[in-house]
Motif scaffolding. Structure first.
Motif, PDB file in Angstrom:
ATOM      1  N   GLU A 120      42.375  40.118  56.799  1.00  0.00           N
ATOM      2  CA  GLU A 120      42.582  38.758  56.304  1.00  0.00           C
ATOM      3  C   GLU A 120      43.291  38.799  54.947  1.00  0.00           C
ATOM      4  N   PRO A 121      44.207  37.858  54.693  1.00  0.00           N
ATOM      5  CA  PRO A 121      44.872  37.817  53.384  1.00  0.00           C
ATOM      6  C   PRO A 121      43.857  37.619  52.261  1.00  0.00           C
ATOM      7  N   ILE A 122      44.071  38.285  51.163  1.00  0.00           N
ATOM      8  CA  ILE A 122      43.193  38.166  49.996  1.00  0.00           C
ATOM      9  C   ILE A 122      43.924  37.373  48.922  1.00  0.00           C
ATOM     10  N   SER A 123      43.307  36.305  48.468  1.00  0.00           N
ATOM     11  CA  SER A 123      43.925  35.502  47.418  1.00  0.00           C
ATOM     12  C   SER A 123      42.832  34.927  46.524  1.00  0.00           C
ATOM     13  N   GLY A 124      43.175  34.683  45.296  1.00  0.00           N
ATOM     14  CA  GLY A 124      42.256  34.041  44.371  1.00  0.00           C
ATOM     15  C   GLY A 124      41.222  34.956  43.762  1.00  0.00           C
ATOM     16  N   LEU A 125      41.332  36.267  44.005  1.00  0.00           N
ATOM     17  CA  LEU A 125      40.364  37.198  43.434  1.00  0.00           C
ATOM     18  C   LEU A 125      40.999  37.955  42.278  1.00  0.00           C
ATOM     19  N   PRO A 126      40.230  38.203  41.201  1.00  0.00           N
ATOM     20  CA  PRO A 126      40.798  38.948  40.062  1.00  0.00           C
ATOM     21  C   PRO A 126      41.055  40.395  40.465  1.00  0.00           C
ATOM     22  N   SER A 127      42.105  40.966  39.924  1.00  0.00           N
ATOM     23  CA  SER A 127      42.448  42.375  40.200  1.00  0.00           C
ATOM     24  C   SER A 127      41.784  43.280  39.161  1.00  0.00           C
ATOM     25  N   PRO A 128      41.004  44.258  39.613  1.00  0.00           N
ATOM     26  CA  PRO A 128      40.418  45.200  38.653  1.00  0.00           C
ATOM     27  C   PRO A 128      41.508  45.962  37.895  1.00  0.00           C
ATOM     28  N   ALA A 129      41.258  46.233  36.640  1.00  0.00           N
ATOM     29  CA  ALA A 129      42.198  46.986  35.834  1.00  0.00           C
ATOM     30  C   ALA A 129      41.879  48.480  35.935  1.00  0.00           C
ATOM     31  N   TRP A 130      42.759  49.207  36.577  1.00  0.00           N
ATOM     32  CA  TRP A 130      42.549  50.662  36.693  1.00  0.00           C
ATOM     33  C   TRP A 130      43.880  51.354  36.869  1.00  0.00           C
ATOM     34  N   PRO A 131      44.208  52.389  36.151  1.00  0.00           N
ATOM     35  CA  PRO A 131      43.372  52.895  35.058  1.00  0.00           C
ATOM     36  C   PRO A 131      43.388  51.961  33.852  1.00  0.00           C
TER      37      PRO A 131
END
Length: 251
Positions: A239-250
Motif C-alpha cells: 500500500e502507498p505510504i503517505s503522511g508519515l514522518p521520515s526517520p532521520a538516518w544516519p
C-alpha cells in the motif's frame, strides 16, 4: 474450472471429503492435496517435512470421490503454493481449504493453516475460500453435511467475484442455521491459548474459551447467534505510504 482442495486437519479428515464433494457437486474439476499429518496452527508456513529439498506426496483414494488425491508431507500453505505453480496438474482456478474442525474467527485467523492456504492462493492471484465448522472444544458430533450445504450456496457466487478474491466461511454446528451474513473480524477468536505455567525448561500452554464478549456484527458474535458468516480477507500488499514522518538516518 479446476479446484484444489486442501486443509490443515490432514488427508483423513471428514471435512476434507465434505469440501471436495461439494466442489464436485458445483461442477468443478477437483484435485485433493492435503497434509499427510495434522498441520493445524501452521498459518501460511511453506515448510515441508524433511530437509532434502523435495516434497513427498503419495497418491490416495477417497471414498465416494472420483478425483486425484495426494497425501503431502507439507503444511497447507506450501501445498497451496505448489498447486498455484502447477505442481498438481495445472494451476487451479480456485483453492478451497477446509472444512476445518472448529471455527476460524477474529484476528486469530492469522494462525490458521486453513486460512493460510487460502491467503497463499491470494498471493498467487488465485481465488480462494477457507471453510470452518464451529465445533467447540467439547462439542457434539460435527455436522459436516451442514458445512457442505453452505459451501454449495457460497461457491457459485465466489466464482463470479473478481479474480483472487479470498473469503472465510464459518458455519455453526447446528441443524437450524439462521442464515448467511457478511461479517467483520472480531478482535479475538472464540478460543485462545494462554500461558498456564512457566517452568525451568518449559512453558505450558492451555486452550480455553475467550471471556470477552464479541462486538455485535462480528463473525464471532453472528456465529454464536446461529448465523453462518462470510468475511472477505486480504493478504499482505504494498500500500502507498503517505503522511508519515521520515526517520532521520544516519543522524
Amino acid at each position: 474450472m479446476r479446484a484444489l482442495i486442501t486443509n490443515d486437519d490432514g488427508i483423513d479428515s471428514p471435512g476434507l471429503l465434505t469440501l471436495a464433494r461439494a466442489a464436485v457437486e458445483c461442477g468443478l474439476e477437483v484435485v485433493v492435496a492435503a497434509p499427510a499429518e495434522q498441520a493445524s496452527g501452521t498459518s501460511a508456513s511453506v515448510a515441508a517435512v524433511g530437509d532434502n529439498g523435495r516434497v513427498a506426496s503419495v497418491r490416495r483414494t477417497m471414498p465416494g470421490l472420483d478425483a486425484e488425491a495426494y497425501a503431502v508431507a507439507a503444511h497447507p500453505g506450501l501445498i497451496s503454493l505448489i498447486a498455484c505453480r502447477g505442481g498438481f496438474g495445472g494451476k487451479p482456478d480456485v483453492v478451497l481449504s477446509g472444512v476445518n474442525l472448529g471455527a476460524n474467527v477474529g484476528r486469530a485467523i492469522l494462525h490458521s493453516g486453513t486460512v493460510g492456504a487460502a491467503l497463499t492462493a491470494h498471493l498467487n492471484d488465485v481465488t480462494s475460500l477457507a471453510v470452518s465448522l464451529d465445533v467447540g472444544l467439547d462439542g457434539p458430533e460435527p455436522l459436516w453435511d451442514k458445512a457442505g450445504e453452505a459451501v454449495r450456496a457460497v461457491l457459485p457466487a465466489l466464482l463470479e467475484m473478481p479474480a483472487a478474491t479470498v473469503l472465510s466461511l464459518n458455519v455453526p454446528n447446528i441443524v437450524d442455521v439462521q442464515g448467511l451474513r457478511w461479517a467483520e473480524l472480531a478482535r479475538f477468536g472464540t478460543v485462545q491459548s494462554r500461558v498456564d505455567e512457566v517452568g525451568e525448561n518449559e512453558v505450558e500452554l492451555v486452550t480455553a474459551y475467550s471471556e470477552d464478549k464479541p462486538a455485535p456484527g462480528t463473525d464471532a458474535a453472528l456465529l454464536a447467534d446461529g448465523y453462518a458468516t462470510l468475511t472477505p480477507l486480504r493478504s499482505v500488499g504494498a500500500e502507498p505510504i503517505s503522511g508519515l514522518p521520515s526517520p532521520a538516518w544516519p543522524a
